[in-house]
Design a protein around this motif. Sequence first.
Motif, PDB file in Angstrom:
ATOM      1  N   VAL A 190     -11.458  98.187  67.479  1.00 21.19           N
ATOM      2  CA  VAL A 190     -10.580  97.299  66.708  1.00 21.19           C
ATOM      3  C   VAL A 190      -9.579  96.624  67.638  1.00 21.19           C
ATOM      4  CG1 VAL A 190      -8.791  97.219  64.934  1.00 21.19           C
ATOM      5  CG2 VAL A 190     -10.836  98.592  64.565  1.00 21.19           C
ATOM      6  N   GLN A 191      -9.011  97.368  68.574  1.00 21.63           N
ATOM      7  CA  GLN A 191      -8.081  96.776  69.534  1.00 21.63           C
ATOM      8  C   GLN A 191      -8.768  95.708  70.379  1.00 21.63           C
ATOM      9  OE1 GLN A 191      -6.772 100.554  71.329  1.00 21.63           O
ATOM     10  NE2 GLN A 191      -4.660  99.868  70.974  1.00 21.63           N
ATOM     11  N   LYS A 192      -9.995  95.973  70.776  1.00 21.38           N
ATOM     12  CA  LYS A 192     -10.727  95.019  71.614  1.00 21.38           C
ATOM     13  C   LYS A 192     -10.990  93.722  70.869  1.00 21.38           C
ATOM     14  CE  LYS A 192     -14.893  94.471  74.414  1.00 21.38           C
ATOM     15  NZ  LYS A 192     -16.089  95.135  74.999  1.00 21.38           N
ATOM     16  N   VAL A 193     -11.430  93.820  69.625  1.00 22.56           N
ATOM     17  CA  VAL A 193     -11.713  92.619  68.831  1.00 22.56           C
ATOM     18  C   VAL A 193     -10.415  91.894  68.491  1.00 22.56           C
ATOM     19  CG1 VAL A 193     -12.673  91.772  66.658  1.00 22.56           C
ATOM     20  CG2 VAL A 193     -13.847  93.576  67.933  1.00 22.56           C
ATOM     21  N   GLY A 194      -9.356  92.653  68.185  1.00 22.56           N
ATOM     22  CA  GLY A 194      -8.043  92.068  67.974  1.00 22.56           C
ATOM     23  C   GLY A 194      -7.810  91.532  66.571  1.00 22.56           C
ATOM     24  N   PHE A 195      -6.681  90.861  66.410  1.00 19.68           N
ATOM     25  CA  PHE A 195      -6.241  90.364  65.116  1.00 19.68           C
ATOM     26  C   PHE A 195      -5.862  88.887  65.230  1.00 19.68           C
ATOM     27  CE2 PHE A 195      -5.287  94.826  65.598  1.00 19.68           C
ATOM     28  CZ  PHE A 195      -5.699  95.401  64.408  1.00 19.68           C
ATOM     29  N   CYS A 196      -6.251  88.107  64.235  1.00 19.70           N
ATOM     30  CA  CYS A 196      -5.921  86.678  64.248  1.00 19.70           C
ATOM     31  C   CYS A 196      -6.104  86.093  62.854  1.00 19.70           C
ATOM     32  CB  CYS A 196      -6.796  85.917  65.255  1.00 19.70           C
ATOM     33  SG  CYS A 196      -8.553  85.820  64.794  1.00 19.70           S
ATOM     34  N   LEU A 197      -5.760  84.821  62.698  1.00 22.17           N
ATOM     35  CA  LEU A 197      -6.041  84.099  61.461  1.00 22.17           C
ATOM     36  C   LEU A 197      -7.530  83.762  61.405  1.00 22.17           C
ATOM     37  CD1 LEU A 197      -2.993  81.657  61.426  1.00 22.17           C
ATOM     38  CD2 LEU A 197      -3.405  83.491  59.780  1.00 22.17           C
ATOM     39  N   SER A 198      -8.077  83.741  60.210  1.00 22.78           N
ATOM     40  CA  SER A 198      -9.503  83.463  60.049  1.00 22.78           C
ATOM     41  C   SER A 198      -9.853  82.035  60.433  1.00 22.78           C
ATOM     42  CB  SER A 198      -9.930  83.735  58.606  1.00 22.78           C
ATOM     43  OG  SER A 198      -9.153  82.954  57.700  1.00 22.78           O
ATOM     44  N   THR A 199      -8.923  81.122  60.278  1.00 17.34           N
ATOM     45  CA  THR A 199      -9.110  79.726  60.691  1.00 17.34           C
ATOM     46  C   THR A 199      -7.748  79.131  60.961  1.00 17.34           C
ATOM     47  OG1 THR A 199     -10.076  77.571  60.089  1.00 17.34           O
ATOM     48  CG2 THR A 199      -9.053  78.829  58.331  1.00 17.34           C
ATOM     49  N   THR A 200      -7.696  78.039  61.671  1.00 17.07           N
ATOM     50  CA  THR A 200      -6.430  77.384  61.968  1.00 17.07           C
ATOM     51  C   THR A 200      -5.712  76.973  60.684  1.00 17.07           C
ATOM     52  OG1 THR A 200      -5.414  75.420  62.980  1.00 17.07           O
ATOM     53  CG2 THR A 200      -7.677  75.208  62.248  1.00 17.07           C
ATOM     54  N   ARG A 201      -4.392  76.957  60.737  1.00 15.67           N
ATOM     55  CA  ARG A 201      -3.616  76.499  59.593  1.00 15.67           C
ATOM     56  C   ARG A 201      -3.816  75.007  59.354  1.00 15.67           C
ATOM     57  NH1 ARG A 201      -1.677  79.990  55.941  1.00 15.67           N
ATOM     58  NH2 ARG A 201      -0.035  78.511  55.442  1.00 15.67           N
ATOM     59  N   LYS A 202      -4.388  74.315  60.323  1.00 18.38           N
ATOM     60  CA  LYS A 202      -4.656  72.885  60.138  1.00 18.38           C
ATOM     61  C   LYS A 202      -5.882  72.635  59.265  1.00 18.38           C
ATOM     62  CE  LYS A 202      -4.328  72.411  64.656  1.00 18.38           C
ATOM     63  NZ  LYS A 202      -4.474  71.804  66.000  1.00 18.38           N
ATOM     64  N   THR A 203      -6.689  73.677  59.043  1.00 18.17           N
ATOM     65  CA  THR A 203      -7.814  73.560  58.116  1.00 18.17           C
ATOM     66  C   THR A 203      -7.287  73.304  56.710  1.00 18.17           C
ATOM     67  OG1 THR A 203      -9.153  75.065  59.450  1.00 18.17           O
ATOM     68  CG2 THR A 203      -9.816  74.767  57.162  1.00 18.17           C
ATOM     69  N   TYR A 204      -8.008  72.513  55.917  1.00 19.30           N
ATOM     70  CA  TYR A 204      -7.580  72.215  54.554  1.00 19.30           C
ATOM     71  C   TYR A 204      -7.599  73.498  53.733  1.00 19.30           C
ATOM     72  CZ  TYR A 204      -7.103  69.705  50.153  1.00 19.30           C
ATOM     73  OH  TYR A 204      -6.646  69.247  48.935  1.00 19.30           O
ATOM     74  N   GLN A 205      -6.415  73.997  53.419  1.00 22.02           N
ATOM     75  CA  GLN A 205      -6.264  75.341  52.876  1.00 22.02           C
ATOM     76  C   GLN A 205      -6.937  75.594  51.517  1.00 22.02           C
ATOM     77  OE1 GLN A 205      -4.495  78.111  54.720  1.00 22.02           O
ATOM     78  NE2 GLN A 205      -5.399  76.587  56.077  1.00 22.02           N
ATOM     79  N   PRO A 206      -6.935  74.635  50.578  1.00 19.43           N
ATOM     80  CA  PRO A 206      -7.599  74.915  49.296  1.00 19.43           C
ATOM     81  C   PRO A 206      -9.083  75.232  49.426  1.00 19.43           C
ATOM     82  CG  PRO A 206      -6.117  73.048  49.057  1.00 19.43           C
ATOM     83  CD  PRO A 206      -6.191  73.354  50.526  1.00 19.43           C
ATOM     84  N   ILE A 207      -9.720  74.794  50.497  1.00 18.67           N
ATOM     85  CA  ILE A 207     -11.143  75.059  50.703  1.00 18.67           C
ATOM     86  C   ILE A 207     -11.351  76.294  51.577  1.00 18.67           C
ATOM     87  CG2 ILE A 207     -13.269  74.187  51.744  1.00 18.67           C
ATOM     88  CD1 ILE A 207     -12.640  72.900  49.117  1.00 18.67           C
ATOM     89  N   SER A 208     -10.632  76.394  52.683  1.00 19.78           N
ATOM     90  CA  SER A 208     -10.792  77.512  53.622  1.00 19.78           C
ATOM     91  C   SER A 208      -9.425  78.108  53.941  1.00 19.78           C
ATOM     92  CB  SER A 208     -11.474  77.037  54.912  1.00 19.78           C
ATOM     93  OG  SER A 208     -12.746  76.500  54.650  1.00 19.78           O
ATOM     94  N   PRO A 209      -8.934  79.023  53.105  1.00  6.06           N
ATOM     95  CA  PRO A 209      -7.621  79.627  53.349  1.00  6.06           C
ATOM     96  C   PRO A 209      -7.577  80.343  54.693  1.00  6.06           C
ATOM     97  CG  PRO A 209      -8.428  80.159  51.147  1.00  6.06           C
ATOM     98  CD  PRO A 209      -9.565  79.542  51.878  1.00  6.06           C
ATOM     99  N   SER A 210      -6.460  80.226  55.374  1.00  5.60           N
ATOM    100  CA  SER A 210      -6.264  80.854  56.672  1.00  5.60           C
ATOM    101  C   SER A 210      -5.646  82.232  56.466  1.00  5.60           C
ATOM    102  CB  SER A 210      -5.354  79.970  57.533  1.00  5.60           C
ATOM    103  OG  SER A 210      -5.229  80.488  58.826  1.00  5.60           O
ATOM    104  N   LEU A 211      -6.431  83.283  56.666  1.00  2.00           N
ATOM    105  CA  LEU A 211      -5.997  84.646  56.370  1.00  2.00           C
ATOM    106  C   LEU A 211      -5.925  85.477  57.652  1.00  2.00           C
ATOM    107  CD1 LEU A 211      -8.244  85.297  53.231  1.00  2.00           C
ATOM    108  CD2 LEU A 211      -5.874  84.490  53.265  1.00  2.00           C
ATOM    109  N   PHE A 212      -4.875  86.282  57.776  1.00  4.79           N
ATOM    110  CA  PHE A 212      -4.700  87.123  58.954  1.00  4.79           C
ATOM    111  C   PHE A 212      -5.475  88.420  58.776  1.00  4.79           C
ATOM    112  CE2 PHE A 212      -2.545  90.246  61.627  1.00  4.79           C
ATOM    113  CZ  PHE A 212      -2.496  89.555  62.829  1.00  4.79           C
ATOM    114  N   SER A 213      -6.343  88.725  59.739  1.00  6.69           N
ATOM    115  CA  SER A 213      -7.202  89.914  59.619  1.00  6.69           C
ATOM    116  C   SER A 213      -7.755  90.281  60.991  1.00  6.69           C
ATOM    117  CB  SER A 213      -8.350  89.626  58.642  1.00  6.69           C
ATOM    118  OG  SER A 213      -9.128  88.519  59.100  1.00  6.69           O
ATOM    119  N   ILE A 214      -8.731  91.196  61.013  1.00  5.34           N
ATOM    120  CA  ILE A 214      -9.427  91.507  62.262  1.00  5.34           C
ATOM    121  C   ILE A 214     -10.096  90.232  62.764  1.00  5.34           C
ATOM    122  CG2 ILE A 214     -11.119  92.980  63.383  1.00  5.34           C
ATOM    123  CD1 ILE A 214      -8.885  94.571  62.185  1.00  5.34           C
TER     124      ILE A 214
END
Length: 479
Positions: A357-381
């Motif tokens: 888990v440490q190696k893979v790390g943590f980040c947003l699923s997509t950039t906040r510049k992505t159109y959020q209603p279609i692809s929400p930017s979620l923080f996860s592994i």
Amino acid sequence: MTLVTVLGILIVRKITLFLRKEAVSGYTYTQTSTAALRHPVRQWSNIPVHIVEEHHEVLPYWFRAADHGRISKGVTLVHIDGHSDMASNFYLDGYPFFKWPKNPQNINIMMQRNDGFITAAAMAGLIGNVVWIWPKWDQVNHNDSKTSGTLQFGWTITRQSKVGTDKAFCMCLTESIQQQKSCMFTSADETDMEVLMEEDACIIKRSIHYTEMREDLAREYLQSTHESFDNMILDIDEDFFGCEYASQPLYDLSVDLNALDTYLFQLFCPLHQTGEAVLDRYLAEVIDFVKRTKCISENKPENCDGKTISNTKQFFLRKRSIWRPYICKTTKKERSSFIDGIIEELFKLNLKQLHAVQKVGFCLSTTRKTYQPISPSLFSICKGANSPNETAVTEHRTNPIEVSTRGQLLSSILNVFKESPPKIITVCRSVRDGYTPRQHFVQIENIILNSIRKNYRKAFIHYDKGLLGGKNGFKQSNF
């Protein structure tokens, strides 16, 4: 496999707030300027090279270049990539319907998918010709080493969809040799979003020329073609060098992180890359603390005494000054519950799994510049959209020697345009979405940039502010 079939397979890949002006350094949006109208494809002293994280982040740079007169409408796109990136967007209210985008909101709604940026630009009238150069390792997805045809873009009427509209974008491809025509539309209601349709149901609005070829044929084709490259965008994806699963270390150890992901994105809502980096480092510290407790319970957290769990939570809370700026809008009770959930899920993992888990790390699923209603930017592994059980994407594990060899070939392709260089160059990392091999990322990017500098002396490198891990990249110490 025909071009139609290949396109149908590839365009379903890579799916998964308002467009901030600061996301593009010095960017101020204007409609097509007077200078652009008077001097299409003006001569400029430098060639801008914009490095972005996800591929749809090139759109603001492309349209700005057109508005400032660096390129003109109908530009040729030379697309060097492991994937075609020819998916279509969803039609939504407010989308610039086959029109030039007038403002940042228009561009933001076009930034729905990291494989839908080419068709979005073509439908707006920016791109008139696409040349896709694919790597030899993707041969399994192609019957022919080179094909070409005409791509037509339009719209159709469909049933009420999950995105709340009865319109959908459609696309038709006609191969040059066999003259076979195939059409499909983009649906939010189907398992496979690209659905075959009758060609007379697609109301055509735009048309472009399309060519694809294997990398070893590209130099000869580009030298011999009668097509003009005076008005050209050069676009390179780093996954051209290989495509590996960022989630592989987790998959190998059968780590189920769905519950942990849910707690993470309910607790943390970073808005920028800086917040992602802070939280990634902090959570790595939390995992180190869990390792030091010597109470790794092999999927039975109840075997850990209450004091051990309590000490871990106290460690988590003592450093609240680090993570508090990046939390979501929640109540104190909800935050406490989410923290308890994160700790409990970590104690379910053994030492090897925690390290993965440490190696893979943590980040947003997509950039906040992505159109959020279609692809929400979620923080996860930070496991990306690409996984070992994903069937639509071809994996290719590379190595330093192959990366170097492919780099030499890339440089020879770029050399074709040495006397008449591209007007703008974009480079996509594709690390966040889990495509570019992370352990080879530094070598790959250095080779690409050195090839650009070698062939185009006036190249000026610009690093987008949204790059995962910043200029230096994501978690390089882990590889």
